[in-house]
Motif scaffolding. Sequence first.
Motif, mmCIF file in Angstrom:
data_model
loop_
_atom_site.group_PDB
_atom_site.id
_atom_site.type_symbol
_atom_site.label_atom_id
_atom_site.label_comp_id
_atom_site.label_asym_id
_atom_site.label_seq_id
_atom_site.Cartn_x
_atom_site.Cartn_y
_atom_site.Cartn_z
ATOM 1 N N VAL A 17 85.644 62.144 80.278
ATOM 2 C CA VAL A 17 86.780 61.321 79.875
ATOM 3 C C VAL A 17 87.873 62.197 79.285
ATOM 4 C CG1 VAL A 17 87.501 59.418 78.380
ATOM 5 C CG2 VAL A 17 85.237 59.397 79.398
ATOM 6 N N SER A 18 89.116 61.990 79.752
ATOM 7 C CA SER A 18 90.276 62.676 79.184
ATOM 8 C C SER A 18 91.080 61.664 78.383
ATOM 9 C CB SER A 18 91.156 63.264 80.285
ATOM 10 O OG SER A 18 90.489 64.317 80.924
ATOM 11 N N ALA A 19 91.327 61.982 77.129
ATOM 12 C CA ALA A 19 92.104 61.110 76.248
ATOM 13 C C ALA A 19 92.608 61.942 75.078
ATOM 14 C CB ALA A 19 91.250 59.951 75.737
ATOM 15 N N ALA A 20 93.565 61.387 74.367
ATOM 16 C CA ALA A 20 94.046 62.030 73.146
ATOM 17 C C ALA A 20 92.912 62.025 72.126
ATOM 18 C CB ALA A 20 95.256 61.282 72.605
ATOM 19 N N PRO A 21 92.902 62.980 71.208
ATOM 20 C CA PRO A 21 91.833 62.990 70.194
ATOM 21 C C PRO A 21 91.686 61.656 69.458
ATOM 22 C CG PRO A 21 93.022 65.058 70.116
ATOM 23 C CD PRO A 21 93.763 64.164 71.085
ATOM 24 N N ALA A 22 92.793 60.972 69.212
ATOM 25 C CA ALA A 22 92.711 59.670 68.543
ATOM 26 C C ALA A 22 91.955 58.665 69.414
ATOM 27 C CB ALA A 22 94.112 59.155 68.226
ATOM 28 N N GLY A 49 87.657 57.920 83.923
ATOM 29 C CA GLY A 49 86.642 58.958 83.733
ATOM 30 C C GLY A 49 85.989 59.332 85.052
ATOM 31 N N VAL A 50 85.498 60.547 85.122
ATOM 32 C CA VAL A 50 84.839 61.064 86.317
ATOM 33 C C VAL A 50 83.335 61.115 86.059
ATOM 34 C CG1 VAL A 50 84.641 63.056 87.854
ATOM 35 C CG2 VAL A 50 86.868 62.431 86.908
ATOM 36 N N ILE A 51 82.568 60.533 86.966
ATOM 37 C CA ILE A 51 81.107 60.521 86.829
ATOM 38 C C ILE A 51 80.550 61.845 87.332
ATOM 39 C CG2 ILE A 51 78.979 59.473 87.661
ATOM 40 C CD1 ILE A 51 80.433 56.812 87.725
ATOM 41 N N VAL A 52 79.719 62.467 86.500
ATOM 42 C CA VAL A 52 79.039 63.710 86.853
ATOM 43 C C VAL A 52 77.547 63.419 86.789
ATOM 44 C CG1 VAL A 52 78.685 66.122 86.235
ATOM 45 C CG2 VAL A 52 80.915 65.057 85.842
ATOM 46 N N ARG A 53 76.862 63.555 87.895
ATOM 47 C CA ARG A 53 75.417 63.279 87.950
ATOM 48 C C ARG A 53 74.647 64.369 87.229
ATOM 49 N NH1 ARG A 53 74.325 58.230 88.686
ATOM 50 N NH2 ARG A 53 75.850 57.365 90.090
ATOM 51 N N ARG A 54 73.680 63.964 86.415
ATOM 52 C CA ARG A 54 72.833 64.883 85.659
ATOM 53 C C ARG A 54 71.392 64.417 85.780
ATOM 54 N NH1 ARG A 54 76.293 68.751 85.066
ATOM 55 N NH2 ARG A 54 77.947 68.450 83.582
ATOM 56 N N GLY A 55 70.648 64.956 86.718
ATOM 57 C CA GLY A 55 69.241 64.569 86.858
ATOM 58 C C GLY A 55 69.118 63.093 87.164
ATOM 59 N N GLN A 56 68.419 62.354 86.320
ATOM 60 C CA GLN A 56 68.236 60.921 86.542
ATOM 61 C C GLN A 56 69.424 60.107 86.042
ATOM 62 O OE1 GLN A 56 64.556 59.924 84.664
ATOM 63 N NE2 GLN A 56 63.321 60.887 86.236
ATOM 64 N N ASP A 95 82.713 65.183 77.621
ATOM 65 C CA ASP A 95 81.641 64.560 78.399
ATOM 66 C C ASP A 95 80.907 63.557 77.524
ATOM 67 O OD1 ASP A 95 82.325 66.064 80.563
ATOM 68 O OD2 ASP A 95 80.641 67.445 80.422
ATOM 69 N N MET A 96 80.738 62.351 78.056
ATOM 70 C CA MET A 96 80.101 61.263 77.332
ATOM 71 C C MET A 96 78.789 60.917 78.058
ATOM 72 S SD MET A 96 81.706 57.437 76.968
ATOM 73 C CE MET A 96 83.183 58.098 76.250
ATOM 74 N N PRO A 97 77.691 60.804 77.335
ATOM 75 C CA PRO A 97 76.437 60.413 77.990
ATOM 76 C C PRO A 97 76.585 59.063 78.694
ATOM 77 C CG PRO A 97 76.033 61.134 75.745
ATOM 78 C CD PRO A 97 77.515 61.035 75.904
ATOM 79 N N GLY A 98 75.909 58.906 79.806
ATOM 80 C CA GLY A 98 76.005 57.686 80.598
ATOM 81 C C GLY A 98 75.607 56.433 79.842
ATOM 82 N N LYS A 99 74.609 56.528 78.981
ATOM 83 C CA LYS A 99 74.188 55.355 78.216
ATOM 84 C C LYS A 99 75.284 54.900 77.261
ATOM 85 C CE LYS A 99 69.315 56.097 78.603
ATOM 86 N NZ LYS A 99 68.119 55.412 78.263
ATOM 87 N N VAL A 100 76.022 55.855 76.714
ATOM 88 C CA VAL A 100 77.136 55.513 75.831
ATOM 89 C C VAL A 100 78.256 54.883 76.650
ATOM 90 C CG1 VAL A 100 78.885 56.450 74.269
ATOM 91 C CG2 VAL A 100 76.530 57.288 74.153
ATOM 92 N N ALA A 101 78.535 55.457 77.819
ATOM 93 C CA ALA A 101 79.575 54.907 78.693
ATOM 94 C C ALA A 101 79.227 53.476 79.106
ATOM 95 C CB ALA A 101 79.759 55.797 79.908
ATOM 96 N N ASP A 102 77.963 53.229 79.443
ATOM 97 C CA ASP A 102 77.533 51.879 79.811
ATOM 98 C C ASP A 102 77.758 50.905 78.660
ATOM 99 O OD1 ASP A 102 76.759 52.843 82.283
ATOM 100 O OD2 ASP A 102 74.628 52.963 81.766
ATOM 101 N N TYR A 103 77.430 51.340 77.456
ATOM 102 C CA TYR A 103 77.625 50.506 76.273
ATOM 103 C C TYR A 103 79.115 50.193 76.091
ATOM 104 C CZ TYR A 103 78.017 49.159 71.390
ATOM 105 O OH TYR A 103 78.321 48.493 70.238
#
Length: 113
Positions: A61-66, A48-55, A23-31
Motif C-alpha cells: 500500500v502506498s499512502a501518506a504517513p498520516a 494496493g498491489v497483492i504480493v503472494r507469499r506462500g499460502q 507491506d501489510m499482511p493479508g489478514k490485516v488487509a482483509d480486516y
Amino acid sequence: MPEHTGACHENTPATPELPVTLDMPGKVADYLHAAELDDAERVALDHGVIVRRGQGYTLRVSAAPAGHRALLDRCQPLDGTPAIPAQRRPAASTRTASTPSRRPQSDHDRSHR
C-alpha cells in the motif's frame, strides 16, 4: 536571525507528506476491507498491489504517513486476537508436552542387555 524565522514559516504553505509504500499482511488487509474506512483510506487499500507469499499474501500500500497511521489505528481491535482461529488449533492434548509412551520390553529384549 531568530526574529525572522517565525514570520517566514507562517506564510509558507504546509508541505504535503510524500507517499510511503508499506507491506501489510493479508489478514490485516482483509480486516480493513471489511471495516468502515474514510474515502482516502479506502482508495489506498483499493490501489494496493497483492504480493503472494506462500499460502497467504501481502498487500503493498502506498499512502501518506498520516494515512498509514489512520489504517494502523483502525487495526487496534486486532491486538490480542489469536493468529490461528480456535477451530483450526490442535487439541490441547497435542500441544502439551508429555512423556513418550514406552512399550513393555519382552523377555528377548531384556536378555540382550
